[in-house]
Design a protein around this motif. Structure first.
Motif, PDB file in Angstrom:
ATOM      1  N   TRP A 137       0.929  -0.894   0.066  1.00 10.52           N
ATOM      2  CA  TRP A 137      -0.093   0.226   0.277  1.00 10.52           C
ATOM      3  C   TRP A 137       1.013   1.246   0.198  1.00 10.52           C
ATOM      4  O   TRP A 137       0.504   1.757  -1.057  1.00 10.52           O
ATOM      5  N   ARG A 138       2.117   1.344   0.651  1.00  9.84           N
ATOM      6  CA  ARG A 138       3.098   2.161   0.983  1.00  9.84           C
ATOM      7  C   ARG A 138       4.680   1.148   1.102  1.00  9.84           C
ATOM      8  O   ARG A 138       4.124   0.791   2.120  1.00  9.84           O
ATOM      9  N   PRO A 139       4.850   1.643  -0.097  1.00  9.07           N
ATOM     10  CA  PRO A 139       6.828   0.341   0.383  1.00  9.07           C
ATOM     11  C   PRO A 139       7.278   0.548   1.517  1.00  9.07           C
ATOM     12  O   PRO A 139       7.197   2.024   1.606  1.00  9.07           O
ATOM     13  N   PRO A 140       7.598  -0.543   2.475  1.00 10.01           N
ATOM     14  CA  PRO A 140       8.006   0.028   3.818  1.00 10.01           C
ATOM     15  C   PRO A 140       9.920   0.194   2.720  1.00 10.01           C
ATOM     16  O   PRO A 140      10.347   0.150   1.938  1.00 10.01           O
ATOM     17  N   TYR A 141      10.357   1.003   3.873  1.00 14.54           N
ATOM     18  CA  TYR A 141      11.832   1.557   4.211  1.00 14.54           C
ATOM     19  C   TYR A 141      12.804   1.038   4.570  1.00 14.54           C
ATOM     20  O   TYR A 141      12.193   0.641   5.537  1.00 14.54           O
ATOM     21  N   MET A 142      13.813   0.562   4.087  1.00  9.44           N
ATOM     22  CA  MET A 142      14.996   0.356   4.627  1.00  9.44           C
ATOM     23  C   MET A 142      16.394   1.132   4.993  1.00  9.44           C
ATOM     24  O   MET A 142      16.818   1.500   4.027  1.00  9.44           O
ATOM     25  N   ALA A 143      17.088   0.756   5.958  1.00 11.00           N
ATOM     26  CA  ALA A 143      18.416   1.976   5.999  1.00 11.00           C
ATOM     27  C   ALA A 143      18.793   0.963   7.138  1.00 11.00           C
ATOM     28  O   ALA A 143      18.553  -0.156   8.130  1.00 11.00           O
ATOM     29  N   GLY A 144      20.702   0.666   6.857  1.00  2.13           N
ATOM     30  CA  GLY A 144      21.227   0.027   7.648  1.00  2.13           C
ATOM     31  C   GLY A 144      22.060   0.841   8.892  1.00  2.13           C
ATOM     32  O   GLY A 144      22.557   2.202   8.481  1.00  2.13           O
ATOM     33  N   PHE A 145      22.236   0.730   9.572  1.00  2.00           N
ATOM     34  CA  PHE A 145      22.808   1.606  10.945  1.00  2.00           C
ATOM     35  C   PHE A 145      24.127   0.702  11.643  1.00  2.00           C
ATOM     36  O   PHE A 145      23.883  -0.827  11.617  1.00  2.00           O
ATOM     37  N   ARG A 146      24.871   1.794  11.839  1.00  2.00           N
ATOM     38  CA  ARG A 146      25.681   0.856  13.825  1.00  2.00           C
ATOM     39  C   ARG A 146      25.405   1.384  14.525  1.00  2.00           C
ATOM     40  O   ARG A 146      25.726   2.390  14.415  1.00  2.00           O
ATOM     41  N   ALA A 147      25.715   0.769  15.867  1.00  2.00           N
ATOM     42  CA  ALA A 147      26.009   1.702  17.255  1.00  2.00           C
ATOM     43  C   ALA A 147      26.566   0.822  17.479  1.00  2.00           C
ATOM     44  O   ALA A 147      26.156  -0.296  18.267  1.00  2.00           O
ATOM     45  N   VAL A 152      19.773  -3.932  10.604  1.00  2.00           N
ATOM     46  CA  VAL A 152      18.668  -3.251   9.603  1.00  2.00           C
ATOM     47  C   VAL A 152      17.961  -2.538   9.934  1.00  2.00           C
ATOM     48  O   VAL A 152      17.198  -3.561  10.556  1.00  2.00           O
ATOM     49  N   LEU A 153      17.316  -0.847   9.917  1.00  2.00           N
ATOM     50  CA  LEU A 153      15.696  -1.299  10.311  1.00  2.00           C
ATOM     51  C   LEU A 153      14.792  -0.979   9.229  1.00  2.00           C
ATOM     52  O   LEU A 153      15.407   0.050   8.354  1.00  2.00           O
ATOM     53  N   ALA A 154      14.193  -1.121   9.342  1.00  2.00           N
ATOM     54  CA  ALA A 154      12.662  -1.486   8.801  1.00  2.00           C
ATOM     55  C   ALA A 154      11.954  -0.973   8.869  1.00  2.00           C
ATOM     56  O   ALA A 154      11.229  -1.137  10.180  1.00  2.00           O
ATOM     57  N   THR A 155      11.298   0.504   7.844  1.00  2.00           N
ATOM     58  CA  THR A 155       9.652   0.812   8.954  1.00  2.00           C
ATOM     59  C   THR A 155       8.298   0.847   8.244  1.00  2.00           C
ATOM     60  O   THR A 155       9.298   0.510   6.511  1.00  2.00           O
ATOM     61  N   ALA A 156       6.964   0.809   8.165  1.00  2.00           N
ATOM     62  CA  ALA A 156       6.210   0.369   7.650  1.00  2.00           C
ATOM     63  C   ALA A 156       4.895   1.176   7.695  1.00  2.00           C
ATOM     64  O   ALA A 156       4.920   1.368   9.129  1.00  2.00           O
ATOM     65  N   HIS A 157       3.964   1.084   6.686  1.00  2.00           N
ATOM     66  CA  HIS A 157       2.817   1.906   7.205  1.00  2.00           C
ATOM     67  C   HIS A 157       1.687   1.488   6.845  1.00  2.00           C
ATOM     68  O   HIS A 157       1.255   1.324   5.561  1.00  2.00           O
ATOM     69  N   ALA A 193      16.891 -13.503   7.544  1.00  2.00           N
ATOM     70  CA  ALA A 193      17.564 -14.158   8.488  1.00  2.00           C
ATOM     71  C   ALA A 193      18.037 -16.025   7.959  1.00  2.00           C
ATOM     72  O   ALA A 193      18.971 -15.780   8.647  1.00  2.00           O
ATOM     73  N   ARG A 194      17.190 -16.106   6.415  1.00  2.00           N
ATOM     74  CA  ARG A 194      18.116 -16.721   6.020  1.00  2.00           C
ATOM     75  C   ARG A 194      18.988 -17.139   5.384  1.00  2.00           C
ATOM     76  O   ARG A 194      19.681 -17.865   4.744  1.00  2.00           O
ATOM     77  N   ARG A 195      19.547 -15.464   5.352  1.00  2.00           N
ATOM     78  CA  ARG A 195      20.620 -15.812   4.513  1.00  2.00           C
ATOM     79  C   ARG A 195      21.482 -16.660   4.659  1.00  2.00           C
ATOM     80  O   ARG A 195      22.005 -16.096   6.391  1.00  2.00           O
ATOM     81  N   ALA A 196      22.338 -17.118   4.086  1.00  2.00           N
ATOM     82  CA  ALA A 196      23.262 -18.008   4.789  1.00  2.00           C
ATOM     83  C   ALA A 196      24.645 -17.570   5.032  1.00  2.00           C
ATOM     84  O   ALA A 196      25.481 -18.035   5.947  1.00  2.00           O
ATOM     85  N   LYS A 197      25.036 -16.378   3.863  1.00  2.00           N
ATOM     86  CA  LYS A 197      26.287 -15.934   4.475  1.00  2.00           C
ATOM     87  C   LYS A 197      26.361 -14.902   5.166  1.00  2.00           C
ATOM     88  O   LYS A 197      27.566 -14.755   6.259  1.00  2.00           O
ATOM     89  N   SER A 198      25.067 -14.185   4.937  1.00  2.00           N
ATOM     90  CA  SER A 198      25.514 -13.039   5.967  1.00  2.00           C
ATOM     91  C   SER A 198      23.577 -12.613   6.586  1.00  2.00           C
ATOM     92  O   SER A 198      23.293 -11.984   6.200  1.00  2.00           O
ATOM     93  N   PRO A 199      23.073 -13.911   7.360  1.00  2.00           N
ATOM     94  CA  PRO A 199      22.001 -13.168   8.051  1.00  2.00           C
ATOM     95  C   PRO A 199      21.681 -11.719   8.646  1.00  2.00           C
ATOM     96  O   PRO A 199      22.800 -11.250   9.773  1.00  2.00           O
ATOM     97  N   THR A 200      20.572 -11.333   8.563  1.00  2.00           N
ATOM     98  CA  THR A 200      20.829  -9.675   8.753  1.00  2.00           C
ATOM     99  C   THR A 200      19.610  -8.973  10.446  1.00  2.00           C
ATOM    100  O   THR A 200      18.512 -10.172  10.423  1.00  2.00           O
ATOM    101  N   PRO A 201      20.515  -8.677  10.964  1.00  2.00           N
ATOM    102  CA  PRO A 201      20.050  -8.851  12.126  1.00  2.00           C
ATOM    103  C   PRO A 201      19.032  -7.419  12.232  1.00  2.00           C
ATOM    104  O   PRO A 201      19.832  -6.201  11.324  1.00  2.00           O
ATOM    105  N   LEU A 202      17.702  -7.705  11.885  1.00  2.00           N
ATOM    106  CA  LEU A 202      16.410  -6.893  11.911  1.00  2.00           C
ATOM    107  C   LEU A 202      16.006  -6.043  12.984  1.00  2.00           C
ATOM    108  O   LEU A 202      15.183  -7.288  13.562  1.00  2.00           O
ATOM    109  N   VAL A 203      15.348  -5.017  12.168  1.00  2.00           N
ATOM    110  CA  VAL A 203      14.599  -4.700  13.975  1.00  2.00           C
ATOM    111  C   VAL A 203      13.433  -4.000  12.243  1.00  2.00           C
ATOM    112  O   VAL A 203      13.358  -2.804  12.260  1.00  2.00           O
TER     113      VAL A 203
END
Length: 296
Positions: free
Chosen positions: A140-150, A156-161, A186-196
């Motif tokens: 309905w409104r494409p979710p948006y994502m960006a990579g961050f480091r703390a 990766v933080l993704a947001t949706a409406h 989560a299933r990416r074999a070489k580099s699973p993504t920590p996702l919020v």
């Protein structure tokens, strides 16, 4: 409007922030993630006292997904001016059709605690083949994502409406597509993504079939947010959510909640003459939801 009345509203917001027990971020150790639907930010010009109060709330978070930012970013720029040069934003192109409502998705972050890694994209989702073509899910409104480091933690933080109005069943396909996309990360074999995943999911409660659809493939809510934590002004509907994949489960602390800037009736935030409807267009009809994440 007198400065004394405006300052009373801002003082009340600071008092309610303190009552919400939002912890201070600690560089290299912890950050505070948040999501907030700031009602149609950029459609109705905010008063200066409203800008000050919104900035005071956002200034307590390290990284916030903002929902309902509109094409006109003037008020966002006014908020950034209040917050100071250490804050940065990333936002998407607006959608101008009736379903898109002229909205952008946005991330606001404090560079003392969070850095952008370079990744920024809409969420494509799992493509399927139709004849010779490959098509993405209908957002309905494409979710948006960006990579961050703390600290030592990259994610990766993704947001949706998610779709609102109409029968709740109309949101199922979109929520299932989000769940499937997250499972793929989560299933990416070489580099699973920590996702919020954070945003306005238009899910009334964690007992809803819509919530079960979103969490059916690995996404879960931080334990500290498993209670009621309503994000509408009456605090009896859980429209907004922060969820994560298993890789980040141990990093969320026991501290999380909402910032109830509204109180019992919103009185005291503005001088007399601002209706409840007017208040929601100056502040919001949603409360910000937050959670603390260990990053050391």
């Amino acid at each position: 409007m007198g400065d004394s009345r405006a300052s009373k509203g801002l003082a009340l917001v600071h008092e309610r922030i303190r009552a919400s027990r939002v912890p201070r971020a600690r560089a290299g150790e912890s950050v505070v993630l948040a999501t907030w639907n700031v009602r149609e930010l950029g459609r109705t010009p905010r008063r200066e006292d409203a800008i000050a109060m919104i900035a005071a709330i956002l200034g307590r978070f390290s990284l916030t997904s903002l929902v309902e930012l509109r094409r006109d970013t003037t008020d966002l720029e006014r908020i950034l001016e209040r917050l100071g040069p250490r804050y940065r934003v990333l936002y998407s192109e607006p959608l101008d059709d009736p379903g898109g409502n002229g909205e952008r998705a946005c991330f606001l972050y404090d560079t003392r605690f969070v850095t952008h890694t370079g990744l920024v994209s809409v969420v494509h989702g799992e493509r399927r083949r139709v004849g010779r073509e490959y098509v993405t899910p209908h957002w309905w409104r494409p979710p948006y994502m960006a990579g961050f480091r703390a600290g030592e933690t990259s994610f990766v933080l993704a947001t949706a409406h998610v779709r609102w109005g109409g029968p709740a069943s109309g949101r199922l396909a979109e929520l299932r597509a989000l769940a499937t996309w997250a499972e793929g990360q989560a299933r990416r074999a070489k580099s699973p993504t920590p996702l919020v995943l954070a945003g306005d999911m238009n899910i009334p409660s964690t007992a809803s079939p819509l919530y079960r659809a979103l969490t059916a493939r690995g996404l879960t809510v931080p334990e500290a947010l498993l209670g009621a934590h309503g994000t509408n002004l009456a605090e009896n509907k859980r429209y907004d959510h922060i969820l994560h994949l298993p890789a980040l489960a141990a990093r969320f602390t026991e501290r999380a909640g909402v910032v109830d800037f509204f109180g019992d009736d919103g009185r005291g935030l503005f001088p007399r003459g601002v209706s409840r409807e007017g208040l929601t267009r100056q502040m919001s009809d949603h409360l910000p939801l937050w959670a603390e994440l260990r990053v050391g």
